[in-house]
Motif scaffolding. Sequence first.
Motif, PDB file in Angstrom:
ATOM      1  N   ASP A  60       0.823  -1.205   0.000  1.00 33.22           N
ATOM      2  CA  ASP A  60       0.000   0.000   0.000  1.00 33.22           C
ATOM      3  C   ASP A  60       0.858   1.256   0.000  1.00 33.22           C
ATOM      4  O   ASP A  60       2.047   1.226   0.355  1.00 33.22           O
ATOM      5  CB  ASP A  60      -0.926   0.010   1.214  1.00 33.22           C
ATOM      6  CG  ASP A  60      -2.239  -0.706   0.928  1.00 33.22           C
ATOM      7  OD1 ASP A  60      -2.368  -1.262  -0.174  1.00 33.22           O
ATOM      8  OD2 ASP A  60      -3.115  -0.718   1.802  1.00 33.22           O
ATOM      9  N   ASN A  61       0.234   2.392  -0.345  1.00 29.04           N
ATOM     10  CA  ASN A  61       0.966   3.656  -0.372  1.00 29.04           C
ATOM     11  C   ASN A  61       1.368   4.084   1.033  1.00 29.04           C
ATOM     12  O   ASN A  61       0.806   3.630   2.030  1.00 29.04           O
ATOM     13  CB  ASN A  61       0.139   4.751  -1.055  1.00 29.04           C
ATOM     14  CG  ASN A  61      -1.150   5.031  -0.301  1.00 29.04           C
ATOM     15  OD1 ASN A  61      -1.132   5.594   0.794  1.00 29.04           O
ATOM     16  ND2 ASN A  61      -2.280   4.633  -0.886  1.00 29.04           N
ATOM     17  N   THR A 119       0.972   6.821   2.705  1.00 27.96           N
ATOM     18  CA  THR A 119      -0.013   7.520   3.543  1.00 27.96           C
ATOM     19  C   THR A 119      -0.912   6.538   4.273  1.00 27.96           C
ATOM     20  O   THR A 119      -1.112   6.620   5.492  1.00 27.96           O
ATOM     21  CB  THR A 119      -0.867   8.462   2.679  1.00 27.96           C
ATOM     22  OG1 THR A 119      -0.009   9.391   2.016  1.00 27.96           O
ATOM     23  CG2 THR A 119      -1.872   9.219   3.533  1.00 27.96           C
ATOM     24  N   ASP A 171       4.789   0.679  -0.048  1.00 29.28           N
ATOM     25  CA  ASP A 171       5.038   0.684  -1.505  1.00 29.28           C
ATOM     26  C   ASP A 171       5.996  -0.442  -1.907  1.00 29.28           C
ATOM     27  O   ASP A 171       6.825  -0.274  -2.807  1.00 29.28           O
ATOM     28  CB  ASP A 171       5.596   2.032  -1.967  1.00 29.28           C
ATOM     29  CG  ASP A 171       4.582   3.144  -1.823  1.00 29.28           C
ATOM     30  OD1 ASP A 171       3.440   2.974  -2.305  1.00 29.28           O
ATOM     31  OD2 ASP A 171       4.924   4.178  -1.223  1.00 29.28           O
TER      32      ASP A 171
END
Length: 818
Positions: free
Chosen positions: A654-655, A657, A674
């Motif tokens: 996942d990113n 943030t 990431d």
Amino acid sequence: MTAAAKLRFEIDGMSCAGCAGRAERALQAMPGQTEATVNLAAASGYVTLTTATADDIRQTLKTAGYPAREDVIVLDIADMSCASCVARVEQALTAQPGVIAAQVNLASETATIRTLRGAVSAAELAHLVTDSGYAATPRRGDTPAGSETDKITPARNAFALAAVLTLPVFVLEMGGHMIPAFHHWVHMNIGVQTSWTLQFVLTTLVMLWPGQVFYRKGIPLLWRRTPDMNSLVALGSLAAWGYSTVALFAPALLPEGARNVYFEAAAVIVTLILMGRWLEARAKGHTGDAIRKLVGLQAQTARVERHGALIELPVDEVHVGDTLHLRPGEKVAVDGEVLTGTSHIDESMISGEPLPVAKGTGDTVIAGTINGTGALTFRATGVGSDTMLARIIAMVEQAQGAKLPVQSLVDRIVLIFVPVVMGVALLALAGWLLFGPEPRLAHALVAAVSVLIIACPCAMGLATPTSIMVGTGRAAEMGVLFRKGEALQQLDEITTVAFDKTGTLTAGRPELVLLAPASGFDADTVLRLAAAVESQSEHPIALAVERAALSKDLDLPQATNFTAIEGHGVTACVGEQTVLIGNPRLMIRENVDFSPLSGTAQAAAAKGETPFFVAIDGQLAGVFSVADPIKPSARPALQALEAAGIEVAMITGDNATTAAAIAAELGIRNVQADVLPEGKADAVRKLQAKGPVAFVGDGINDAPALAVAETGIAIGTGTDVAIESADVVLVSGDPAGVVNALDVSIATMKNIRQNLFWAFIYNIALIPVAAGLFYPLLGWQLSPMLGAGAMALSSVFVLTNALRLRRISPAMPITSQE
């Protein structure tokens, strides 16, 4: 391998003459062979080995890209009594051409052998083991040839018979030593010669009848120069019996001061060791309780629709695709998918989760679980060995037969243990004859017999496998499956636990977490219209909106003219209204002013959520936000790990943030975001610089990391690929299972160390006492009878200590992940 052996085996992956040629050249280049050929038509290879082994062939072909086909053969082995038996059977099996590896388990009395397919048969291996002195038969099907409970009654009867015959011998001889008046009574009324003759008859009966097992098995192994525990008992008791027989029938052959009888020692030795084996059989009968409980969960019959009629069939006759009917309170026969009906099913026996799980159309049901008060029909999706219960049983059996790295030291010691004990007994005999006080011969006999009897490789052999059997069985009852027994030791040594995020720490399914209506709009109205539009889409976010509306029992109208706008959102008509759902780019494109709710959307995004706007007839109606909710037990589980001194990390694709928001909520400081699937394995390697790592994941993309980590832990609700790559499987999908797995590992390894400490210290401490080393200083000389009692109790102690693992309670309760 001393002589050349020609080996035939099967090869996989060859599709042309070029493949066969490459495989053949690889084998010909392998050291330790004199000839190698490959047959493409038969998909087989032929190698004449000198020093190379089956494992060398396996590695060579694997490197060449044409792996050898392998088989796993299980043998049930009788007559093994100690760790030296295990070592000899393993030595005989691994020396056989075609055998890659062999593991023998004393507690379960089985051998698991990995072979090159076509190189050696199960019957040949069974014959080899039988020739080594241990009756072996190939395992047929999935169940053992016999169980420990089958051995309890014969062991008890043998002990009882020996005890009845031994008691008069013990009373006649030892009663006189303890009570002088009784000695005089025997001397006056029975006579010494008659008393000794009666002792001779009864002791001989003890040895030839209930005690025959020691001589029938131990003496042939002595002739083969591979003595075991039976050989030590046979030698010790025969020495006492033989000396006493000479003293009774040919006393002139012995010095006058040494004309004593030790019939009671021979009889009591046999009786006490038979008692130990009876107690051992009783204790070993409980080590497999977990497997028996799992097997007992299997249903015997099922109600199946066939040719328009409902009939009751044996569960073995159910096929995939059959429709089954499940009544209230019944046991689920096979794995399946619910077609009609609603109910709650108790899955605690599989997952460890105490609360019944709600089931409705489309939900899965698991064989062996118990239906509640509702009636269901379901379609069979897994039958026979393909059910989850069958796979769990297979996993537990595989783990229980494992050999931990800690066992390697024990194996090296026990292989030479019995010959060393016999050497010590000879030294004790010689030492007493040369330097002992009178009567030297009697003292020498007592010392030598005591050394032979006191030595106990039984406890060494049982120390590890019994703890593994009980520990992995208890873990399975808690919903923690050790696919590989080695993981018990590896998990005990880890310093870091790294988690995947999606589906592991989070539910893996987006849910609607925010609905903020714009001024002039009602929240339920906005949700109802948005859900009507999203019901036309299969996107995970659309499904989250639809589920939220259905959970409120909102009636969804029909949407028309549905259009997906790639990269922006969707639009459709609901009645006379046009509904627009999407990101800010879509709102800008359609000239919708979303500024009144942009701050709300930005705040949701900062928390790792995914916000989107809803417009009705060109006017902003509200902002929604979806997120993958954190599993209820995730934070307590991570806190428990940190409290145990283990570092926690998160590795996710996942990113940054979203990952940072989830990590902050869970209190995780070490976060790598990431990360591509292939990068997860590299991330684990970086963590390994600090120490052993366990990785917890559920998806296909987690498989490389699960394989690289010292211990791979798969969420049982995840993909088959992840489960196959893992060492441990958590059936329920609850992160609390990681804490429970660690707790079981720590408790089991502590138990194993206690057992090994006892087994080694027992021998280190008592063999010198039995040999008489303390006699000059302290006057200590151990009686053979006391030695036999101590030897019997040592094995019982190890087994009883292992059985304490059955009382392990879950460190954290398993909770519903719904």
